[in-house]
Design a protein around this motif. Structure first.
Motif, short mmCIF file in Angstrom:
data_model
loop_
_atom_site.label_atom_id
_atom_site.label_comp_id
_atom_site.label_asym_id
_atom_site.label_seq_id
_atom_site.Cartn_x
_atom_site.Cartn_y
_atom_site.Cartn_z
N LEU A 1 -5.09 5.31 -9.77
CA LEU A 1 -4.94 4.25 -8.74
C LEU A 1 -4.49 2.79 -9.40
O LEU A 1 -3.65 2.01 -8.92
N SER B 1 -0.82 2.40 -10.77
CA SER B 1 -0.03 2.12 -9.82
C SER B 1 0.02 0.93 -9.27
O SER B 1 0.91 0.24 -8.74
N MET B 2 -1.21 0.55 -8.98
CA MET B 2 -1.55 -0.76 -8.09
C MET B 2 -0.97 -1.87 -9.06
O MET B 2 -0.42 -2.91 -8.73
N SER C 1 2.61 -1.92 -9.64
CA SER C 1 3.45 -2.65 -8.53
C SER C 1 3.48 -3.70 -8.10
O SER C 1 4.20 -4.60 -7.70
N ALA D 1 0.81 -1.32 0.01
CA ALA D 1 -0.04 -0.07 0.00
C ALA D 1 0.79 1.12 -0.08
O ALA D 1 0.62 2.16 -0.77
N ILE E 1 2.31 1.49 -3.50
CA ILE E 1 1.33 2.20 -4.48
C ILE E 1 1.20 3.44 -4.42
O ILE E 1 0.96 4.16 -5.48
#
Length: 319
Positions: free
Chosen positions: A307, A310-311, A314, A162, A165
């Motif tokens: 979001l 990036s998520m 990652s 988290a 991210i």
């Protein structure tokens, strides 16, 4: 290659039908099949109207005309099988399109200043991509990977992910925008200039998208045209519009997963799941309670875009 083979296969069948009309008693009287346009040349509604008329009247002369029109490029300079040359094929390979046509609209010549500008811009954007990756992405990824090696519990792993991210939200978004810019504005634009390819509509205003279906149509028009022509339009008459849309998304999701597997050398399925999840989200956004709230939908689109990038990236790198 797929588009070249399938379109010429269609033209071969069309030519066979045209020749078969020399013996009307045994020839098929079905209307001429109009291959879906790729968007490079204007549609031909007149030909479509004639096809409908041929279905109703089975007029052989009109059917001949429709078949002959299908064998000729919209601009009238090339006709099948005169297009089956190495020159024509190599020209298709270098044109910035995935959909084969007998003939493409062309500009009068190469604008060398425009070509030079686009080539320089490619190297400039690659430089910015390198800086963004080395300064803002790699340090976070390396640190997170080292920390993940030292933890055992799920909660600590989730916390590290988290954190990574959240730190990579904007670096990955900037990277996406730069990659989009270098490919669709500069690389494709340079090839269009070299080949005098007149259709420079490689993308539309996807940043104003209100749902993912609209985004998929507008951010990558060459690929969208390919899927619309060779997957959606080819399957819709047989399985209907909803299933054709699902199949198109499914094949596209597999393609994106293969791309991510080539980049990260991992097969995880994150990209596939993210893309397939867009369909129920689109259905929700098109309900009567949400459909007309364009600003809200666009804001949700951008939030999920920032979001999600990036998520997904990652997870591919760290997991």
């Amino acid at each position: 290659m797929h588009s070249y083979a399938f379109y010429n296969g269609h033209l071969s069948e069309t030519e066979r039908r045209l020749q078969a009309l020399d013996n009307p008693q045994t020839a098929s009287k079905a209307p001429a099949y109009l291959y879906p346009t790729a968007g490079h040349t204007p549609d031909t509604p007149v030909a479509e109207d004639r096809a409908k008329s041929a279905e109703e009247t089975q007029d052989l002369s009109r059917l001949r005309e429709d078949l002959a029109i299908e064998l000729t490029s919209p601009m009238g300079s090339v006709a099948y099988p005169k297009n089956l040359t190495w020159t024509n094929y190599i020209d298709y390979i270098f044109c910035p399109t995935l959909c084969y046509e007998l003939e493409y609209p062309r500009t009068k010549g190469i604008v060398w200043s425009e070509l030079g500008y686009k080539i320089l811009a490619v190297f400039g954007v690659i430089f910015l991509l390198t800086i963004t990756s080395e300064e803002f992405i790699l340090p976070v990824m390396i640190e997170s990977a080292l920390r993940l090696e030292t933890v055992d519990s799920f909660s600590e792993t989730a916390l590290i992910l988290a954190e990574a991210i959240s730190m990579l939200l904007f670096p990955f978004m900037v990277t996406f925008l730069l990659v989009f810019l270098v490919i669709f504005e500069y690389v494709l634009g340079a090839f269009a200039e070299i080949t005098c390819f007149a259709d420079r509509h490689f993308y539309s205003d996807w940043w104003n998208s209100t749902d993912w279906l609209e985004f998929s149509r507008e951010w990558n028009i060459p690929v969208h045209n390919f899927f619309r022509r060779h997957v959606y339009s080819a399957s819709r008459p047989h399985i209907g519009r909803p299933m054709a849309t699902f199949i198109t998304f499914f094949i596209s999701a597999i393609g994106h997963e293969i791309v991510m597997a080539c980049i990260t050398k991992k097969i995880r399925g994150y990209g596939f799941l993210c893309q397939m999840s867009q369909l129920p989200i689109v259905m929700l956004q098109r309900t009567k309670w949400v459909k007309d709230k364009k600003v809200l939908n666009n804001a949700c689109f951008w939030c999920s875009m920032i979001l999600g990038l990036s998520m997904m990236c990652s997870l591919y790198v760290l997991c």
